[in-house]
Design a protein around this motif. Structure first.
Motif, short mmCIF file in Angstrom:
data_model
loop_
_atom_site.label_atom_id
_atom_site.label_comp_id
_atom_site.label_asym_id
_atom_site.label_seq_id
_atom_site.Cartn_x
_atom_site.Cartn_y
_atom_site.Cartn_z
N LEU A 84 -0.79 -12.63 -0.90
CA LEU A 84 -1.14 -14.05 -0.99
C LEU A 84 -2.41 -14.35 -0.21
O LEU A 84 -3.28 -15.10 -0.68
N ALA A 85 -2.54 -13.76 0.98
CA ALA A 85 -3.75 -13.99 1.78
C ALA A 85 -4.99 -13.47 1.06
O ALA A 85 -6.06 -14.09 1.15
N ALA A 86 -4.86 -12.36 0.35
CA ALA A 86 -5.99 -11.83 -0.41
C ALA A 86 -6.35 -12.76 -1.56
O ALA A 86 -7.54 -13.03 -1.82
N VAL A 87 -5.35 -13.28 -2.26
CA VAL A 87 -5.59 -14.19 -3.38
C VAL A 87 -6.25 -15.48 -2.90
O VAL A 87 -7.17 -16.01 -3.54
N LEU A 88 -5.81 -15.99 -1.74
CA LEU A 88 -6.35 -17.25 -1.20
C LEU A 88 -7.69 -17.06 -0.50
O LEU A 88 -8.32 -18.04 -0.10
N GLY A 89 -8.12 -15.81 -0.33
CA GLY A 89 -9.39 -15.56 0.32
C GLY A 89 -9.35 -15.66 1.82
O GLY A 89 -10.39 -15.79 2.47
N TRP A 90 -8.16 -15.58 2.42
CA TRP A 90 -8.05 -15.68 3.87
C TRP A 90 -8.39 -14.37 4.56
O TRP A 90 -8.68 -14.37 5.77
N ILE A 91 -8.31 -13.26 3.85
CA ILE A 91 -8.68 -11.96 4.40
C ILE A 91 -9.74 -11.34 3.49
O ILE A 91 -9.83 -11.68 2.30
N ALA A 92 -10.55 -10.46 4.05
CA ALA A 92 -11.69 -9.89 3.32
C ALA A 92 -11.28 -8.70 2.46
O ALA A 92 -11.81 -7.59 2.59
N VAL A 93 -10.30 -8.93 1.61
CA VAL A 93 -9.82 -7.89 0.69
C VAL A 93 -9.71 -8.52 -0.70
O VAL A 93 -9.11 -9.59 -0.84
N ARG A 94 -10.27 -7.86 -1.69
CA ARG A 94 -10.16 -8.37 -3.06
C ARG A 94 -8.71 -8.26 -3.51
O ARG A 94 -8.02 -7.29 -3.20
N PRO A 95 -8.22 -9.26 -4.27
CA PRO A 95 -6.83 -9.21 -4.72
C PRO A 95 -6.47 -7.92 -5.45
O PRO A 95 -5.39 -7.37 -5.25
N VAL A 96 -7.39 -7.41 -6.28
CA VAL A 96 -7.08 -6.18 -7.01
C VAL A 96 -6.94 -5.00 -6.06
O VAL A 96 -6.07 -4.13 -6.24
N ASP A 97 -7.76 -4.96 -5.01
CA ASP A 97 -7.64 -3.88 -4.01
C ASP A 97 -6.33 -4.01 -3.23
O ASP A 97 -5.73 -3.00 -2.85
N ALA A 98 -5.91 -5.26 -2.99
CA ALA A 98 -4.65 -5.47 -2.26
C ALA A 98 -3.47 -5.00 -3.11
O ALA A 98 -2.54 -4.36 -2.59
N VAL A 99 -3.48 -5.31 -4.40
CA VAL A 99 -2.39 -4.90 -5.28
C VAL A 99 -2.34 -3.37 -5.39
O VAL A 99 -1.28 -2.76 -5.28
N ILE A 100 -3.50 -2.76 -5.60
CA ILE A 100 -3.55 -1.30 -5.70
C ILE A 100 -3.13 -0.68 -4.36
O ILE A 100 -2.42 0.33 -4.32
N GLY A 101 -3.57 -1.28 -3.25
CA GLY A 101 -3.21 -0.77 -1.94
C GLY A 101 -1.71 -0.81 -1.71
O GLY A 101 -1.13 0.14 -1.16
N ALA A 102 -1.06 -1.91 -2.13
CA ALA A 102 0.39 -2.01 -1.96
C ALA A 102 1.11 -0.94 -2.78
O ALA A 102 2.02 -0.27 -2.28
N ALA A 103 0.69 -0.79 -4.03
CA ALA A 103 1.33 0.21 -4.89
C ALA A 103 1.08 1.63 -4.38
O ALA A 103 2.00 2.45 -4.29
N ALA A 104 -0.17 1.91 -4.01
CA ALA A 104 -0.52 3.26 -3.54
C ALA A 104 0.16 3.57 -2.21
O ALA A 104 0.58 4.71 -1.98
N GLY A 105 0.27 2.58 -1.34
CA GLY A 105 0.93 2.80 -0.06
C GLY A 105 2.39 3.18 -0.25
O GLY A 105 2.87 4.13 0.39
N TYR A 106 3.07 2.47 -1.12
CA TYR A 106 4.49 2.78 -1.34
C TYR A 106 4.66 4.14 -2.01
O TYR A 106 5.43 4.99 -1.54
N VAL A 107 3.92 4.37 -3.09
CA VAL A 107 4.11 5.60 -3.88
C VAL A 107 3.72 6.83 -3.08
O VAL A 107 4.38 7.87 -3.17
N SER A 108 2.67 6.73 -2.27
CA SER A 108 2.21 7.92 -1.53
C SER A 108 3.28 8.42 -0.57
O SER A 108 3.58 9.63 -0.53
N LEU A 109 3.90 7.53 0.20
CA LEU A 109 4.94 7.97 1.13
C LEU A 109 6.23 8.32 0.39
O LEU A 109 6.99 9.19 0.85
N TRP A 110 6.47 7.69 -0.72
CA TRP A 110 7.63 8.05 -1.55
C TRP A 110 7.51 9.49 -2.02
O TRP A 110 8.48 10.26 -2.00
N LEU A 111 6.31 9.89 -2.44
CA LEU A 111 6.08 11.26 -2.88
C LEU A 111 6.22 12.25 -1.72
O LEU A 111 6.79 13.34 -1.88
N VAL A 112 5.70 11.86 -0.54
CA VAL A 112 5.85 12.72 0.64
C VAL A 112 7.32 12.89 0.99
O VAL A 112 7.79 14.00 1.30
N TYR A 113 8.06 11.80 0.92
CA TYR A 113 9.49 11.83 1.23
C TYR A 113 10.22 12.82 0.32
O TYR A 113 10.98 13.68 0.79
#
Length: 293
Positions: free
Chosen positions: A171-200
Motif C-alpha cells: 500500500l505504501a508503494a502504491v500511495l507513493g509513501w516509499i521510494a519503491v515502484r508498485p510493480v517492484d514491490a509486488v515482484i519483491g513480495a512474491a520473490a521473497g516468499y518463493v525464494s525462501l520457500w525453495l530453500v526450505y
C-alpha cells in the motif's frame, strides 16, 4: 531550520519511547494469545469429534486476555503496575530495575526495547521529516522490533505482524509513501516468499529436517514489498552473514538452545533495518568489506 528538524526528530523519539513501551506488551502477550487461540481451536475440534473435554492448561485460562486486558503485573508477586511505574525508561531507572513491591529484578530488555524504538523513530524523522513517509517507516520499524524479539523468544513469527507488514508495504508503494515502484514491490513480495520457500524445501529434501519456518517466508516477502526485489539479495546476504557469526559465537559459548538452532527472523529484521538506514548498496559494500573481498 536545522533546529526545527532536530526538534521534530526528538519529538518522534519520544513517540518511539511510548510505542516501545507498548511493543513490550505485544512481545510478551501476543505469543500467549496465540497459544490460547490454538488451545480453544483444539478444544472445539475435540468437541466436534465427540472426544472428552480436556481441562484448561492453567487457572484463569477463560479470563479475558489481550493486548489491553488485564493490566500489567509483576510476574513474580502479581503487583499491578501503577501508571507512574510504567513511564518508559524513567520508571525503570527510578525503580532501579526492580519491582516496587517484591524487589524482583526487572529485565533490562524492557527499557532497551523502548530506547531502540525511540532511536529508530528519531532516525526516520531526521531523514524524512514529518511526512507520510516517516509514518510508514516508523510503523515498519515497530513491526520489525516486535517480530524479531517474539521470534527470538518463541521461534514464532506471528501472521498478525508479518501479513499486515506485507500489505502495508504494498500500500505504501502504491500511495507513493516509499521510494519503491508498485510493480517492484509486488515482484519483491512474491520473490521473497518463493525464494525462501525453495530453500526450505531444498534443505528438507536433502536432510529430512526443517531449516526454517513459514513465518520467515512471510517476513522476507514483507521486506520485498518494502524495498523491492532489487534489495532481496543484499538483505538475505546480510542476514545470513550475521546469523552465521552469531550462531558460531553461541556455539562456542555453549549457549545454543535445545535443538541447536538459532531463529532466522531476527537476522532478517537486522537486514531490513540496515536496508532502511543505509540502503542495499551500502549493505553489499559492508558485506564485501567484512569478507575481505
Amino acid at each position: 531550520m536545522l533546529d526545527s528538524v532536530l526538534a521534530d526528530a526528538a519529538l518522534a523519539g519520544v513517540l518511539g519511547l511510548l510505542i516501545g513501551s507498548f511493543l513490550n506488551v505485544v512481545i510478551h502477550r501476543l505469543p500467549r494469545m496465540m497459544e490460547r487461540q490454538w488451545a480453544a481451536e483444539c478444544a472445539q475440534y475435540a468437541q466436534d469429534a465427540g472426544l472428552p473435554a480436556q481441562p484448561a492448561a492453567h487457572a484463569g485460562a477463560d479470563a479475558p486476555f489481550n493486548l489491553f486486558t488485564p493490566r500489567s503485573r509483576c510476574p513474580s508477586c502479581g503487583h499491578e503496575i501503577r501508571w507512574y511505574e510504567n513511564i518508559p525508561v524513567l520508571s525503570y531507572l527510578a525503580l532501579r530495575g526492580r519491582c516496587s513491591d517484591c524487589g524482583t529484578r526487572i529485565s533490562p530488555r524492557y527499557p532497551l526495547v523502548e530506547l531502540a524504538t525511540a532511536a529508530l523513530f528519531y532516525a526516520c524523522a531526521l531523514r524524512w521529516g514529518w511526512s507520510f513517509t516517516t509514518l510508514a517507516w516508523c510503523g515498519f520499524c515497530a513491526a520489525l522490533v516486535a517480530a524479531a524479539l517474539i521470534d527470538w523468544d518463541t521461534t514464532l513469527l506471528p501472521d498478525d505482524i508479518t501479513l499486515p507488514l506485507l500489505w502495508a508495504g504494498l500500500l505504501a508503494a502504491v500511495l507513493g509513501w516509499i521510494a519503491v515502484r508498485p510493480v517492484d514491490a509486488v515482484i519483491g513480495a512474491a520473490a521473497g516468499y518463493v525464494s525462501l520457500w525453495l530453500v526450505y524445501w531444498g534443505f528438507k529434501l536433502a536432510t529430512g529436517k526443517e531449516g526454517m519456518g513459514y513465518g520467515d517466508f512471510k517476513l522476507f516477502a514483507a521486506l520485498g514489498a518494502w524495498f523491492g526485489w532489487q534489495a532481496l539479495v543484499p538483505i538475505i546476504l546480510m542476514a545470513s552473514v550475521i546469523g552465521a557469526m552469531v550462531g558460531i559465537a553461541m556455539k562456542l559459548a555453549s549457549s545454543l538452545r535445545e535443538g541447536k538452532y538459532v531463529p532466522f527472523g531476527p537476522f532478517l529484521v537486522g537486514g531490513g533495518l540496515a536496508a532502511m538506514l543505509w540502503g542495499p548498496a551500502r549493505i553489499m559494500q559492508a558485506i564485501f568489506s567484512t569478507l575481505g573481498l
